[in-house]
Design a protein around this motif. Structure first.
Motif, PDB file in Angstrom:
ATOM      1  N   ILE A  25       5.595  23.329   6.339  1.00  0.00           N
ATOM      2  CA  ILE A  25       6.152  22.139   5.702  1.00  0.00           C
ATOM      3  C   ILE A  25       5.113  21.500   4.786  1.00  0.00           C
ATOM      4  O   ILE A  25       3.983  21.233   5.194  1.00  0.00           O
ATOM      5  CB  ILE A  25       6.609  21.124   6.769  1.00  0.00           C
ATOM      6  CG1 ILE A  25       7.654  21.765   7.694  1.00  0.00           C
ATOM      7  CG2 ILE A  25       7.177  19.877   6.109  1.00  0.00           C
ATOM      8  CD1 ILE A  25       8.055  20.875   8.839  1.00  0.00           C
ATOM      9  N   TYR A  26       5.503  21.250   3.538  1.00  0.00           N
ATOM     10  CA  TYR A  26       4.628  20.536   2.620  1.00  0.00           C
ATOM     11  C   TYR A  26       4.524  19.070   3.039  1.00  0.00           C
ATOM     12  O   TYR A  26       5.506  18.452   3.455  1.00  0.00           O
ATOM     13  CB  TYR A  26       5.163  20.603   1.186  1.00  0.00           C
ATOM     14  CG  TYR A  26       5.201  21.994   0.599  1.00  0.00           C
ATOM     15  CD1 TYR A  26       4.038  22.724   0.429  1.00  0.00           C
ATOM     16  CD2 TYR A  26       6.402  22.578   0.206  1.00  0.00           C
ATOM     17  CE1 TYR A  26       4.058  23.995  -0.117  1.00  0.00           C
ATOM     18  CE2 TYR A  26       6.444  23.842  -0.348  1.00  0.00           C
ATOM     19  CZ  TYR A  26       5.266  24.550  -0.509  1.00  0.00           C
ATOM     20  OH  TYR A  26       5.297  25.811  -1.049  1.00  0.00           O
ATOM     21  N   PHE A  27       3.326  18.494   2.915  1.00  0.00           N
ATOM     22  CA  PHE A  27       3.084  17.082   3.204  1.00  0.00           C
ATOM     23  C   PHE A  27       3.622  16.699   4.585  1.00  0.00           C
ATOM     24  O   PHE A  27       4.269  15.663   4.755  1.00  0.00           O
ATOM     25  CB  PHE A  27       3.734  16.193   2.138  1.00  0.00           C
ATOM     26  CG  PHE A  27       3.448  16.607   0.736  1.00  0.00           C
ATOM     27  CD1 PHE A  27       2.147  16.791   0.301  1.00  0.00           C
ATOM     28  CD2 PHE A  27       4.481  16.839  -0.152  1.00  0.00           C
ATOM     29  CE1 PHE A  27       1.879  17.178  -0.997  1.00  0.00           C
ATOM     30  CE2 PHE A  27       4.226  17.239  -1.454  1.00  0.00           C
ATOM     31  CZ  PHE A  27       2.919  17.414  -1.872  1.00  0.00           C
ATOM     32  N   SER A  28       3.337  17.507   5.567  1.00  0.00           N
ATOM     33  CA  SER A  28       3.872  17.271   6.903  1.00  0.00           C
ATOM     34  C   SER A  28       3.271  16.041   7.574  1.00  0.00           C
ATOM     35  O   SER A  28       3.787  15.569   8.587  1.00  0.00           O
ATOM     36  CB  SER A  28       3.634  18.503   7.795  1.00  0.00           C
ATOM     37  OG  SER A  28       2.249  18.812   7.865  1.00  0.00           O
ATOM     38  N   ASP A  29       2.194  15.482   6.999  1.00  0.00           N
ATOM     39  CA  ASP A  29       1.599  14.299   7.597  1.00  0.00           C
ATOM     40  C   ASP A  29       2.168  13.001   7.020  1.00  0.00           C
ATOM     41  O   ASP A  29       1.682  11.920   7.324  1.00  0.00           O
ATOM     42  CB  ASP A  29       0.074  14.315   7.443  1.00  0.00           C
ATOM     43  CG  ASP A  29      -0.370  14.328   5.986  1.00  0.00           C
ATOM     44  OD1 ASP A  29       0.464  14.644   5.113  1.00  0.00           O
ATOM     45  OD2 ASP A  29      -1.542  14.016   5.716  1.00  0.00           O
ATOM     46  N   LEU A  30       3.200  13.102   6.181  1.00  0.00           N
ATOM     47  CA  LEU A  30       3.856  11.902   5.676  1.00  0.00           C
ATOM     48  C   LEU A  30       4.647  11.240   6.797  1.00  0.00           C
ATOM     49  O   LEU A  30       5.230  11.911   7.645  1.00  0.00           O
ATOM     50  CB  LEU A  30       4.803  12.251   4.524  1.00  0.00           C
ATOM     51  CG  LEU A  30       4.171  12.501   3.149  1.00  0.00           C
ATOM     52  CD1 LEU A  30       5.233  12.981   2.173  1.00  0.00           C
ATOM     53  CD2 LEU A  30       3.500  11.246   2.621  1.00  0.00           C
ATOM     54  N   SER A  31       4.691   9.921   6.773  1.00  0.00           N
ATOM     55  CA  SER A  31       5.460   9.196   7.786  1.00  0.00           C
ATOM     56  C   SER A  31       6.949   9.307   7.483  1.00  0.00           C
ATOM     57  O   SER A  31       7.359   9.802   6.432  1.00  0.00           O
ATOM     58  CB  SER A  31       5.034   7.727   7.807  1.00  0.00           C
ATOM     59  OG  SER A  31       5.418   7.085   6.599  1.00  0.00           O
ATOM     60  N   ASP A  32       7.760   8.821   8.398  1.00  0.00           N
ATOM     61  CA  ASP A  32       9.211   8.879   8.247  1.00  0.00           C
ATOM     62  C   ASP A  32       9.768   7.679   7.488  1.00  0.00           C
ATOM     63  O   ASP A  32      10.970   7.437   7.503  1.00  0.00           O
ATOM     64  CB  ASP A  32       9.885   8.958   9.622  1.00  0.00           C
ATOM     65  CG  ASP A  32       9.559  10.255  10.336  1.00  0.00           C
ATOM     66  OD1 ASP A  32       9.314  11.246   9.641  1.00  0.00           O
ATOM     67  OD2 ASP A  32       9.546  10.263  11.584  1.00  0.00           O
ATOM     68  N   SER A  33       8.908   6.930   6.837  1.00  0.00           N
ATOM     69  CA  SER A  33       9.351   5.767   6.078  1.00  0.00           C
ATOM     70  C   SER A  33      10.315   6.195   4.976  1.00  0.00           C
ATOM     71  O   SER A  33      10.193   7.281   4.398  1.00  0.00           O
ATOM     72  CB  SER A  33       8.151   5.049   5.466  1.00  0.00           C
ATOM     73  OG  SER A  33       8.566   4.041   4.574  1.00  0.00           O
ATOM     74  N   SER A  34      11.280   5.335   4.662  1.00  0.00           N
ATOM     75  CA  SER A  34      12.261   5.665   3.634  1.00  0.00           C
ATOM     76  C   SER A  34      11.647   5.663   2.239  1.00  0.00           C
ATOM     77  O   SER A  34      12.161   6.291   1.330  1.00  0.00           O
ATOM     78  CB  SER A  34      13.436   4.676   3.683  1.00  0.00           C
ATOM     79  OG  SER A  34      12.971   3.351   3.473  1.00  0.00           O
ATOM     80  N   GLU A  35      10.541   4.946   2.061  1.00  0.00           N
ATOM     81  CA  GLU A  35       9.894   4.892   0.754  1.00  0.00           C
ATOM     82  C   GLU A  35       8.383   4.843   0.933  1.00  0.00           C
ATOM     83  O   GLU A  35       7.863   4.026   1.682  1.00  0.00           O
ATOM     84  CB  GLU A  35      10.351   3.679  -0.047  1.00  0.00           C
ATOM     85  CG  GLU A  35       9.723   3.621  -1.438  1.00  0.00           C
ATOM     86  CD  GLU A  35      10.185   2.424  -2.235  1.00  0.00           C
ATOM     87  OE1 GLU A  35       9.881   2.353  -3.437  1.00  0.00           O
ATOM     88  OE2 GLU A  35      10.851   1.553  -1.635  1.00  0.00           O
ATOM     89  N   ILE A  36       7.706   5.738   0.215  1.00  0.00           N
ATOM     90  CA  ILE A  36       6.252   5.785   0.260  1.00  0.00           C
ATOM     91  C   ILE A  36       5.742   5.697  -1.171  1.00  0.00           C
ATOM     92  O   ILE A  36       6.127   6.502  -2.026  1.00  0.00           O
ATOM     93  CB  ILE A  36       5.742   7.071   0.928  1.00  0.00           C
ATOM     94  CG1 ILE A  36       6.230   7.130   2.379  1.00  0.00           C
ATOM     95  CG2 ILE A  36       4.226   7.162   0.870  1.00  0.00           C
ATOM     96  CD1 ILE A  36       5.920   8.418   3.076  1.00  0.00           C
ATOM     97  N   VAL A  37       4.904   4.723  -1.459  1.00  0.00           N
ATOM     98  CA  VAL A  37       4.417   4.492  -2.808  1.00  0.00           C
ATOM     99  C   VAL A  37       2.920   4.783  -2.853  1.00  0.00           C
ATOM    100  O   VAL A  37       2.157   4.247  -2.042  1.00  0.00           O
ATOM    101  CB  VAL A  37       4.682   3.047  -3.270  1.00  0.00           C
ATOM    102  CG1 VAL A  37       4.141   2.825  -4.681  1.00  0.00           C
ATOM    103  CG2 VAL A  37       6.177   2.745  -3.209  1.00  0.00           C
ATOM    104  N   THR A  38       2.516   5.624  -3.776  1.00  0.00           N
ATOM    105  CA  THR A  38       1.095   5.912  -3.978  1.00  0.00           C
ATOM    106  C   THR A  38       0.779   5.810  -5.463  1.00  0.00           C
ATOM    107  O   THR A  38       1.631   6.099  -6.316  1.00  0.00           O
ATOM    108  CB  THR A  38       0.718   7.320  -3.479  1.00  0.00           C
ATOM    109  OG1 THR A  38       1.484   8.293  -4.196  1.00  0.00           O
ATOM    110  CG2 THR A  38       0.983   7.464  -1.994  1.00  0.00           C
ATOM    111  N   LYS A  39      -0.422   5.405  -5.771  1.00  0.00           N
ATOM    112  CA  LYS A  39      -0.846   5.261  -7.156  1.00  0.00           C
ATOM    113  C   LYS A  39      -1.241   6.616  -7.731  1.00  0.00           C
ATOM    114  O   LYS A  39      -1.929   7.403  -7.095  1.00  0.00           O
ATOM    115  CB  LYS A  39      -2.033   4.300  -7.245  1.00  0.00           C
ATOM    116  CG  LYS A  39      -2.489   4.017  -8.665  1.00  0.00           C
ATOM    117  CD  LYS A  39      -3.652   3.025  -8.690  1.00  0.00           C
ATOM    118  CE  LYS A  39      -4.110   2.764 -10.116  1.00  0.00           C
ATOM    119  NZ  LYS A  39      -5.244   1.804 -10.146  1.00  0.00           N
TER     120      LYS A  39
END
Length: 256
Positions: A25-39
């Motif tokens: 899985i790509y980016f498997s350490d991302l949280s389950d949040s509905s929206e993730i914002v990064t600069k």
């Protein structure tokens, strides 16, 4: 009969242990949040380098003036390949030889900066020129454990690692997502970096957005390396032999 079950169990356990569990899985350490914002901090504007080939067009209010800024090869119709058509090669000093203007240094600039500099020089000879510059050799190569290894010509000078893998049909299940190698050459220096696509931190890597002539190599995981190594060419023979031995042993135990 009990020995047959034990033998069969051990044999199946041996086969199943050949491949270790892997994270596909790509980016498997991302949280389950509905929206993730990064600069977005990566520099996505490619820099002109030595040996780049540039497509440069100049348009003015005068048709006669436009002719002045067409290369001799284009004027004479001697171009014989896409890379040569209207192309200006950046020499080892980072310069191109442009009609009327002469030698001008463009290496180290992005396309927008190069257009401004060249426009300023051409403006000395004609009024209000419109200059457009594009790469003719912006290529990305993807090889290794992907479904369609290939070299791609990029027309908009903007592509990231995921897009390049997508053009190559994505990785096969054997591709090591945690160990993708990017090879980059710039100004006589070769840089190689290994990236982990299981981690979201890859989005902030200066190698996430690709540069002209980058090479992406996807390494195969060890299970496939073992299957196709010279020392394991006889593996199918051994499996067939063990299967035949199992059948014979079953028949022997059954009759006794």
């Amino acid at each position: 009969m009990r020995y047959l079950y034990i033998f069969t169990f051990l044999f199946l356990a041996l086969l199943s242990s050949c491949g270790a569990k892997r994270n596909l899985i790509y980016f498997s350490d991302l949280s389950d949040s509905s929206e993730i914002v990064t600069k977005v901090i990566s520099n996505v504007n490619p820099i002109i380098q030595q040996n780049d080939i540039l497509d440069i067009s100049v348009n003015t209010l005068s048709a006669e003036s436009n002719v002045l800024f067409i290369s001799n090869s284009a004027r004479q119709g001697t171009s014989n390949s896409y890379l040569d058509k209207d192309g200006y090669k950046v020499d080892q000093n980072g310069m191109i030889n442009f009609p009327v203007v002469g030698f001008i240094k463009l290496a180290g600039l992005n396309l927008e900066e190069a257009q401004k500099n060249l426009t300023k020089e051409i403006n000395k000879y004609v009024k209000d020129p419109v200059v457009n510059i594009k790469f003719l050799n912006f290529r990305i190569t993807v090889i290794g454990e992907v479904n369609r290894p290939e070299t791609f010509l990029i027309t908009d000078e903007r592509i990231n690692l995921l897009e390049a893998l997508g053009r190559a049909g994505d990785m096969t299940p054997y591709g090591k997502r945690e160990n993708v190698l990017v090879i980059r050459e710039a100004n006589g220096v070769r840089n190689m970096v290994r990236l982990n696509l299981n981690k979201k931190s890859i989005l902030n890597s200066p190698y996430f957005y690709l540069k002209q002539n980058d090479v992406i190599y996807v390494e195969a995981e060890k299970t496939k390396q073992k299957i196709y190594s010279n020392s394991n060419r006889l593996m199918p023979v051994w499996v067939s032999a063990i299967s035949a031995l199992t059948v014979l042993l079953t028949a022997f135990l059954y009759n006794n």
